[in-house]
Motif scaffolding. Structure first.
Motif, PDB file in Angstrom:
ATOM      1  N   VAL A 130       6.039  36.570  48.677  1.00  0.00           N
ATOM      2  CA  VAL A 130       7.276  37.293  48.960  1.00  0.00           C
ATOM      3  C   VAL A 130       7.357  38.570  48.128  1.00  0.00           C
ATOM      4  O   VAL A 130       7.561  39.661  48.654  1.00  0.00           O
TER       5      VAL A 130
ATOM      6  N   ARG B 139       2.139  28.362  52.029  1.00  0.00           N
ATOM      7  CA  ARG B 139       3.014  29.133  51.164  1.00  0.00           C
ATOM      8  C   ARG B 139       2.680  30.607  51.320  1.00  0.00           C
ATOM      9  O   ARG B 139       1.503  30.988  51.353  1.00  0.00           O
TER      10      ARG B 139
ATOM     11  N   ASP C  71      14.128  33.743  57.225  1.00  0.00           N
ATOM     12  CA  ASP C  71      13.968  33.676  55.766  1.00  0.00           C
ATOM     13  C   ASP C  71      14.175  32.257  55.247  1.00  0.00           C
ATOM     14  O   ASP C  71      13.969  31.999  54.055  1.00  0.00           O
TER      15      ASP C  71
ATOM     16  N   ARG D 147       7.372  31.624  49.281  1.00  0.00           N
ATOM     17  CA  ARG D 147       8.213  30.722  50.077  1.00  0.00           C
ATOM     18  C   ARG D 147       7.336  29.909  51.013  1.00  0.00           C
ATOM     19  O   ARG D 147       6.221  30.323  51.354  1.00  0.00           O
TER      20      ARG D 147
ATOM     21  N   TYR E 299      11.881  28.361  48.291  1.00  0.00           N
ATOM     22  CA  TYR E 299      11.408  29.501  47.516  1.00  0.00           C
ATOM     23  C   TYR E 299      10.940  29.033  46.137  1.00  0.00           C
ATOM     24  O   TYR E 299      11.635  28.275  45.463  1.00  0.00           O
TER      25      TYR E 299
ATOM     26  N   TRP F 153       7.324  35.559  43.492  1.00  0.00           N
ATOM     27  CA  TRP F 153       8.128  34.665  44.331  1.00  0.00           C
ATOM     28  C   TRP F 153       7.338  34.396  45.610  1.00  0.00           C
ATOM     29  O   TRP F 153       6.755  35.320  46.202  1.00  0.00           O
TER      30      TRP F 153
END
Length: 120
Positions: A48, A45, A90, A38, A94, A36
């Motif tokens: 995660v 990018r 956050d 984000r 994603y 993953w």
């Protein structure tokens, strides 16, 4: 050709939780390392979390460690990202990814992304 579709994003208040899902078609995810990532506008990018093909080993960015949990259900060809204690920082799009090039953050397959917005 593996296709990945993320879902589960949305708007949540700080301190809340969301669970993202990444479903695959056109191939089986069980042989791939899954990740993953984000991204926010104007930034690169960022990694995660990552999970091995077996699901035994996971890795997390320091910024999410203890709050996010990556998991997979190979019988459903799906990878999850459980996000708890969410913070405004956050907020991002994603992305899930499959088939990692060993030793890198490069992956062969990417989803289209799902927006997560955390309000303060």
């Amino acid at each position: 050709q593996v296709q990945l579709v993320e879902s589960g994003g949305g708007l949540v208040q700080a301190g809340g939780s969301l669970r993202l899902s990444c479903a695959a078609s056109g191939g089986t995810l069980s042989i791939y390392v899954m990740g993953w990532f984000r991204q926010t506008p104007g930034k690169e990018r960022e990694f995660v979390a990552r999970i091995t093909a077996s699901g035994i080993t996971t890795y997390y960015a320091d910024s999410v460690k203890g709050r996010f949990t990556i998991s997979r259900d190979n019988t459903k060809n799906t990878v999850y990202l459980q996000m708890n204690s969410l913070k405004p920082e956050d907020t991002a799009v994603y992305y899930c990814a499959a088939d990692r090039v060993p030793g890198t953050d490069r992956y062969k397959y990417w989803g289209q992304g799902t927006q997560v917005t955390v309000s303060s």
